[in-house]
Write a protein that holds these residues in place. Structure first.
Motif, PDB file in Angstrom:
ATOM      1  N   SER A   7       0.843  -1.189   0.000  1.00 38.00           N
ATOM      2  CA  SER A   7       0.000   0.000   0.000  1.00 38.00           C
ATOM      3  C   SER A   7       0.881   1.242   0.000  1.00 38.00           C
ATOM      4  O   SER A   7       2.104   1.170   0.206  1.00 38.00           O
ATOM      5  CB  SER A   7      -0.906   0.011   1.227  1.00 38.00           C
ATOM      6  OG  SER A   7      -0.126   0.210   2.405  1.00 38.00           O
ATOM      7  N   ILE A   8       0.257   2.396  -0.198  1.00 37.10           N
ATOM      8  CA  ILE A   8       1.042   3.641  -0.160  1.00 37.10           C
ATOM      9  C   ILE A   8       1.540   3.905   1.261  1.00 37.10           C
ATOM     10  O   ILE A   8       2.566   4.578   1.445  1.00 37.10           O
ATOM     11  CB  ILE A   8       0.248   4.852  -0.698  1.00 37.10           C
ATOM     12  CG1 ILE A   8      -1.012   5.119   0.120  1.00 37.10           C
ATOM     13  CG2 ILE A   8      -0.096   4.664  -2.158  1.00 37.10           C
ATOM     14  CD1 ILE A   8      -1.728   6.412  -0.285  1.00 37.10           C
ATOM     15  N   LYS A   9       0.836   3.346   2.262  1.00 32.43           N
ATOM     16  CA  LYS A   9       1.324   3.482   3.647  1.00 32.43           C
ATOM     17  C   LYS A   9       2.644   2.737   3.813  1.00 32.43           C
ATOM     18  O   LYS A   9       3.555   3.212   4.522  1.00 32.43           O
ATOM     19  CB  LYS A   9       0.280   2.940   4.615  1.00 32.43           C
ATOM     20  CG  LYS A   9      -0.963   3.814   4.747  1.00 32.43           C
ATOM     21  CD  LYS A   9      -1.926   3.234   5.785  1.00 32.43           C
ATOM     22  CE  LYS A   9      -3.170   4.113   5.911  1.00 32.43           C
ATOM     23  NZ  LYS A   9      -4.132   3.558   6.906  1.00 32.43           N
ATOM     24  N   ASP A  10       2.756   1.579   3.201  1.00 33.31           N
ATOM     25  CA  ASP A  10       4.000   0.805   3.261  1.00 33.31           C
ATOM     26  C   ASP A  10       5.148   1.584   2.629  1.00 33.31           C
ATOM     27  O   ASP A  10       6.272   1.613   3.158  1.00 33.31           O
ATOM     28  CB  ASP A  10       3.837  -0.541   2.548  1.00 33.31           C
ATOM     29  CG  ASP A  10       2.805  -1.438   3.205  1.00 33.31           C
ATOM     30  OD1 ASP A  10       2.655  -1.347   4.439  1.00 33.31           O
ATOM     31  OD2 ASP A  10       2.156  -2.211   2.478  1.00 33.31           O
ATOM     32  N   ILE A  11       4.872   2.199   1.486  1.00 32.78           N
ATOM     33  CA  ILE A  11       5.906   2.976   0.795  1.00 32.78           C
ATOM     34  C   ILE A  11       6.314   4.166   1.653  1.00 32.78           C
ATOM     35  O   ILE A  11       7.519   4.470   1.801  1.00 32.78           O
ATOM     36  CB  ILE A  11       5.395   3.454  -0.576  1.00 32.78           C
ATOM     37  CG1 ILE A  11       5.082   2.252  -1.471  1.00 32.78           C
ATOM     38  CG2 ILE A  11       6.416   4.361  -1.260  1.00 32.78           C
ATOM     39  CD1 ILE A  11       4.426   2.621  -2.787  1.00 32.78           C
ATOM     40  N   ALA A  12       5.345   4.849   2.232  1.00 35.56           N
ATOM     41  CA  ALA A  12       5.640   6.017   3.074  1.00 35.56           C
ATOM     42  C   ALA A  12       6.498   5.636   4.269  1.00 35.56           C
ATOM     43  O   ALA A  12       7.464   6.330   4.612  1.00 35.56           O
ATOM     44  CB  ALA A  12       4.326   6.659   3.531  1.00 35.56           C
ATOM     45  N   ALA A  13       6.159   4.516   4.906  1.00 35.22           N
ATOM     46  CA  ALA A  13       6.917   4.066   6.076  1.00 35.22           C
ATOM     47  C   ALA A  13       8.339   3.680   5.696  1.00 35.22           C
ATOM     48  O   ALA A  13       9.307   4.010   6.414  1.00 35.22           O
ATOM     49  CB  ALA A  13       6.199   2.895   6.735  1.00 35.22           C
ATOM     50  N   ALA A  14       8.485   2.989   4.571  1.00 30.71           N
ATOM     51  CA  ALA A  14       9.808   2.537   4.137  1.00 30.71           C
ATOM     52  C   ALA A  14      10.728   3.704   3.792  1.00 30.71           C
ATOM     53  O   ALA A  14      11.951   3.643   4.016  1.00 30.71           O
ATOM     54  CB  ALA A  14       9.668   1.610   2.938  1.00 30.71           C
ATOM     55  N   LEU A  15      10.161   4.801   3.256  1.00 25.04           N
ATOM     56  CA  LEU A  15      10.974   5.936   2.810  1.00 25.04           C
ATOM     57  C   LEU A  15      10.976   7.095   3.808  1.00 25.04           C
ATOM     58  O   LEU A  15      11.626   8.111   3.566  1.00 25.04           O
ATOM     59  CB  LEU A  15      10.450   6.432   1.452  1.00 25.04           C
ATOM     60  CG  LEU A  15      10.484   5.402   0.310  1.00 25.04           C
ATOM     61  CD1 LEU A  15       9.898   6.016  -0.960  1.00 25.04           C
ATOM     62  CD2 LEU A  15      11.906   4.920   0.058  1.00 25.04           C
ATOM     63  N   ASN A  16      10.191   6.909   4.891  1.00 24.82           N
ATOM     64  CA  ASN A  16      10.102   7.946   5.928  1.00 24.82           C
ATOM     65  C   ASN A  16       9.597   9.280   5.358  1.00 24.82           C
ATOM     66  O   ASN A  16      10.159  10.342   5.616  1.00 24.82           O
ATOM     67  CB  ASN A  16      11.465   8.153   6.615  1.00 24.82           C
ATOM     68  CG  ASN A  16      11.323   8.916   7.927  1.00 24.82           C
ATOM     69  OD1 ASN A  16      10.264   8.864   8.571  1.00 24.82           O
ATOM     70  ND2 ASN A  16      12.370   9.644   8.316  1.00 24.82           N
ATOM     71  N   VAL A  17       8.549   9.190   4.533  1.00 20.75           N
ATOM     72  CA  VAL A  17       7.877  10.388   4.024  1.00 20.75           C
ATOM     73  C   VAL A  17       6.381  10.231   4.318  1.00 20.75           C
ATOM     74  O   VAL A  17       5.921   9.158   4.727  1.00 20.75           O
ATOM     75  CB  VAL A  17       8.086  10.577   2.500  1.00 20.75           C
ATOM     76  CG1 VAL A  17       9.564  10.810   2.191  1.00 20.75           C
ATOM     77  CG2 VAL A  17       7.558   9.372   1.723  1.00 20.75           C
ATOM     78  N   SER A  18       5.623  11.279   4.101  1.00 24.89           N
ATOM     79  CA  SER A  18       4.196  11.211   4.423  1.00 24.89           C
ATOM     80  C   SER A  18       3.416  10.431   3.369  1.00 24.89           C
ATOM     81  O   SER A  18       3.830  10.340   2.201  1.00 24.89           O
ATOM     82  CB  SER A  18       3.609  12.623   4.543  1.00 24.89           C
ATOM     83  OG  SER A  18       3.535  13.234   3.268  1.00 24.89           O
ATOM     84  N   ASP A  45      11.098   5.139  -7.829  1.00 28.96           N
ATOM     85  CA  ASP A  45      12.042   4.018  -7.917  1.00 28.96           C
ATOM     86  C   ASP A  45      11.660   2.904  -6.941  1.00 28.96           C
ATOM     87  O   ASP A  45      11.703   1.715  -7.285  1.00 28.96           O
ATOM     88  CB  ASP A  45      13.464   4.490  -7.633  1.00 28.96           C
ATOM     89  CG  ASP A  45      14.049   5.299  -8.781  1.00 28.96           C
ATOM     90  OD1 ASP A  45      13.438   5.300  -9.868  1.00 28.96           O
ATOM     91  OD2 ASP A  45      15.107   5.935  -8.589  1.00 28.96           O
ATOM     92  N   TYR A  46      11.259   3.297  -5.727  1.00 28.11           N
ATOM     93  CA  TYR A  46      10.903   2.279  -4.733  1.00 28.11           C
ATOM     94  C   TYR A  46       9.614   1.555  -5.137  1.00 28.11           C
ATOM     95  O   TYR A  46       9.520   0.333  -5.018  1.00 28.11           O
ATOM     96  CB  TYR A  46      10.725   2.929  -3.354  1.00 28.11           C
ATOM     97  CG  TYR A  46      10.460   1.911  -2.267  1.00 28.11           C
ATOM     98  CD1 TYR A  46      11.476   1.106  -1.766  1.00 28.11           C
ATOM     99  CD2 TYR A  46       9.169   1.729  -1.759  1.00 28.11           C
ATOM    100  CE1 TYR A  46      11.238   0.162  -0.789  1.00 28.11           C
ATOM    101  CE2 TYR A  46       8.910   0.789  -0.784  1.00 28.11           C
ATOM    102  CZ  TYR A  46       9.949   0.008  -0.297  1.00 28.11           C
ATOM    103  OH  TYR A  46       9.705  -0.943   0.673  1.00 28.11           O
ATOM    104  N   ALA A  47       8.650   2.331  -5.625  1.00 29.07           N
ATOM    105  CA  ALA A  47       7.387   1.729  -6.057  1.00 29.07           C
ATOM    106  C   ALA A  47       7.630   0.711  -7.165  1.00 29.07           C
ATOM    107  O   ALA A  47       7.027  -0.367  -7.192  1.00 29.07           O
ATOM    108  CB  ALA A  47       6.422   2.809  -6.534  1.00 29.07           C
TER     109      ALA A  47
END
Length: 344
Positions: A7-18, A45-47
């Motif tokens: 999810s986008i929450k997973d991406i946000a947590a992994a990259l430490n952004v909102s 890139d992470y996505a």
């Protein structure tokens, strides 16, 4: 083991952004929201590295749009509908939409089940070849401001958008073609139906016969008769009982059945009878003799249907887009509607 759906929450947590930042980047709004190129690249890139796929249902709930249009026809295996389906699919894809195709078999219960199913899935709009008794279901879609376009046939009592053919004019013109070629006893094989397209086709035939002071020879095949052998027997008896010199078939599948009957039971007549079909088919070009056909403008129909449903999606409900289009068909003249065709 099944791969985890990110999810986008997973991406946000992994990259430490909102989460908001990730959402803006993935929806192409990074520049508009003044998100740095560095952060944008990091998110993209992470996505890509985790093969992120957006949740389409959540996206449709958030935007109010699924980017999906349903095309419901009578029978998707029918040559006419399958050719048209491909045209619609290509146009929709170019406009950023996906299409779900389904067949209602001209049955009301099946039509209702499919409409209700796709309403639950929150599709954006419908293009429908309506079965005979779903007036209320179509009226409900209209009242709920859900874009719906009818084609091939429509309900005169409901104010809907539709794209149809001038069936009466097309059949009148084709019938006159037979008369001009010296045919006098012209039969018309159709379906016993009060649907607008079938009524118009029979009306065109009857008006042409009346205008030329010729007798009418109409065979109405029962609407729900699906037994091919029974239909063949009806056509066989009809030909035996009439002194016909030409036959006009009101649908392409009736033409195919009729040609079988003539080949099997009256082989000499294949080169004696004038024959016209409504709706063309590649097989009619290579049949001997090649079959004259009323041809519907598939490209134009597809364009009109997609233009209409997309404009309905774009326009506000207080200023609805209106389009009730009647298109002309063309007559493709081949050997079957000319005398002495065996020598052509």
């Amino acid at each position: 083991m099944k791969n985890k759906r990110h999810s986008i929450k997973d991406i946000a947590a992994a990259l430490n952004v909102s989460v908001t930042t990730v959402s803006f980047v993935l929806n192409g709004k990074a520049r508009e929201k003044r998100i740095s190129e560095e952060v944008t690249k990091k998110v993209l890139d992470y996505a890509k590295s985790i093969n992120y796929k957006p949740n389409q249902l959540a996206q449709s709930l958030r935007t109010g749009r699924s980017k999906i249009i349903v095309v419901m026809v009578e029978d998707i295996s029918n040559y006419f509908f399958s050719k048209l389906a491909r045209i619609i699919e290509d146009i929709a894809y170019d406009k950023g939409y996906k299409v779900l195709f389904c067949s209602n078999e001209n049955k009301d219960e099946r039509s209702r089940d499919l409409i209700n199913l796709f309403r639950e899935r929150q599709v954006d709009g419908y293009i429908i070849v309506p079965s005979p008794g779903i007036q209320d279901d179509i009226a409900e879609l209209v009242l709920d401001d859900i874009p719906v376009v009818l084609f091939d046939r429509y309900f005169p009592e409901i104010e809907t958008n539709y794209v149809i053919i001038d069936n009466s004019e097309a059949v009148h013109k084709a019938s006159q073609h037979l008369v001009n070629n010296s045919y006098k006893n012209i039969g018309f094989v159709t379906i016993a139906s009060n649907q607008t397209q079938m009524e118009a086709r029979q009306r065109g035939y009857r008006e042409a016969m009346k205008a030329n002071d010729l007798n009418e020879f109409v065979l109405e095949v029962p609407f729900y008769e699906k037994n091919i052998e029974k239909v063949k027997e009806l056509i066989k008896e009809y030909i035996a009982a009439q002194d016909l010199d030409a036959i006009f078939f009101a649908t392409n599948y009736l033409t195919q059945i009729g040609l079988e009957v003539i080949r099997e039971s009256y082989p000499k007549k294949i080169n004696e009878l004038g024959i016209i079909t409504f709706d063309d088919n590649d097989l009619f070009k290579i049949y001997f003799p090649p079959i004259t056909a009323v041809s519907q403008p598939l490209e134009e129909i597809g364009e009109e249907l997609m233009t209409t449903v997309l404009k309905m999606l774009k326009n506000a409900s207080d200023k609805p887009y209106k389009n009730q289009k009647i298109l002309s068909a063309s007559l493709i003249e081949r050997n079957s509607s000319f005398p002495n065709k065996s020598r052509a």
